[in-house]
Design a protein around this motif. Structure first.
Motif, PDB file in Angstrom:
ATOM      1  N   ARG A  58       0.824  -1.211   0.000  1.00  0.00           N
ATOM      2  CA  ARG A  58       0.000   0.000   0.000  1.00  0.00           C
ATOM      3  C   ARG A  58       0.857   1.259   0.000  1.00  0.00           C
ATOM      4  NH1 ARG A  58      -3.792  -1.457   4.943  1.00  0.00           N
ATOM      5  NH2 ARG A  58      -4.396   0.714   4.843  1.00  0.00           N
ATOM      6  N   VAL A  59       1.927   1.253   0.802  1.00  0.00           N
ATOM      7  CA  VAL A  59       2.809   2.417   0.875  1.00  0.00           C
ATOM      8  C   VAL A  59       3.540   2.613  -0.454  1.00  0.00           C
ATOM      9  CG1 VAL A  59       4.898   3.323   1.987  1.00  0.00           C
ATOM     10  CG2 VAL A  59       3.058   2.365   3.379  1.00  0.00           C
ATOM     11  N   SER A  61       2.579   1.726  -3.430  1.00  0.00           N
ATOM     12  CA  SER A  61       1.677   2.112  -4.519  1.00  0.00           C
ATOM     13  C   SER A  61       0.989   3.458  -4.272  1.00  0.00           C
ATOM     14  CB  SER A  61       0.614   1.029  -4.742  1.00  0.00           C
ATOM     15  OG  SER A  61      -0.244   0.925  -3.629  1.00  0.00           O
ATOM     16  N   LYS A  62       1.180   4.044  -3.105  1.00  0.00           N
ATOM     17  CA  LYS A  62       0.502   5.296  -2.755  1.00  0.00           C
ATOM     18  C   LYS A  62       0.808   6.451  -3.713  1.00  0.00           C
ATOM     19  CE  LYS A  62      -2.254   7.279   0.200  1.00  0.00           C
ATOM     20  NZ  LYS A  62      -3.641   6.841   0.295  1.00  0.00           N
ATOM     21  N   PRO A  63       2.061   6.693  -4.102  1.00  0.00           N
ATOM     22  CA  PRO A  63       2.301   7.815  -5.022  1.00  0.00           C
ATOM     23  C   PRO A  63       1.510   7.707  -6.332  1.00  0.00           C
ATOM     24  CG  PRO A  63       4.356   7.066  -4.076  1.00  0.00           C
ATOM     25  CD  PRO A  63       3.308   6.082  -3.661  1.00  0.00           C
ATOM     26  N   ARG A  65      -1.330   6.080  -6.799  1.00  0.00           N
ATOM     27  CA  ARG A  65      -2.753   6.281  -6.509  1.00  0.00           C
ATOM     28  C   ARG A  65      -3.061   7.752  -6.265  1.00  0.00           C
ATOM     29  NH1 ARG A  65      -4.066   3.472  -1.770  1.00  0.00           N
ATOM     30  NH2 ARG A  65      -1.884   3.080  -1.336  1.00  0.00           N
ATOM     31  N   LEU A  66      -2.159   8.466  -5.586  1.00  0.00           N
ATOM     32  CA  LEU A  66      -2.350   9.903  -5.380  1.00  0.00           C
ATOM     33  C   LEU A  66      -2.332  10.656  -6.702  1.00  0.00           C
ATOM     34  CD1 LEU A  66      -0.155  10.560  -2.216  1.00  0.00           C
ATOM     35  CD2 LEU A  66      -2.649  10.664  -2.374  1.00  0.00           C
ATOM     36  N   ARG A  69      -5.652  10.123  -8.512  1.00  0.00           N
ATOM     37  CA  ARG A  69      -6.738  10.920  -7.918  1.00  0.00           C
ATOM     38  C   ARG A  69      -6.591  12.396  -8.267  1.00  0.00           C
ATOM     39  NH1 ARG A  69      -6.199   8.021  -2.270  1.00  0.00           N
ATOM     40  NH2 ARG A  69      -7.217   6.062  -2.815  1.00  0.00           N
ATOM     41  N   GLN A  88      -4.539   9.199   8.323  1.00  0.00           N
ATOM     42  CA  GLN A  88      -3.766   7.987   8.053  1.00  0.00           C
ATOM     43  C   GLN A  88      -3.122   7.351   9.279  1.00  0.00           C
ATOM     44  OE1 GLN A  88      -3.708   6.100   5.209  1.00  0.00           O
ATOM     45  NE2 GLN A  88      -5.327   7.557   4.703  1.00  0.00           N
TER      46      GLN A  88
END
Length: 102
Positions: A58-59, A61-63, A65-66, A69, A88
């Protein structure tokens, strides 16, 4: 922790009934039959390493996903970002503590 509901066949009462599916993050933590109360849960020993592996993904892939969005809705992204950042740590703490309470 989040709770979903689904109709599943219960091992104990052998009927298709509504079950509560309890999740810690994206991991299924336990299942409970709402008719007879039969509960099936994974052990803490199995859940903690799986949760940490999922959290790592999750960490990482966060960039991406941000970025997605922000590209879809720049204004909504910018207005929601401060609150999301503040939520968070509590979210992760609740997920992790739910695993340790088992």
């Amino acid at each position: 922790m989040s709770i979903e509901r689904a109709d599943l066949q219960c091992d104990r009462c052998d009927l298709v009934t509504e079950h509560e599916l309890h999740y810690a993050g994206r991991l299924l933590e336990s299942v409970r039959c709402t008719r007879c109360g039969h509960h099936i849960g994974l052990t803490q020993r199995a859940l903690v390493p799986a949760y940490l592996h999922d959290l790592e993904h999750r960490v990482a892939s966060k960039p991406q996903r941000l970025y997605q969005r922000a590209a879809r809705d720049p204004r909504g992204f910018l207005t929601a970002l401060p609150g999301a950042i503040l939520r968070q740590p509590g979210k992760f703490a609740r997920e992790f503590w739910s695993l340790l309470r088992r």
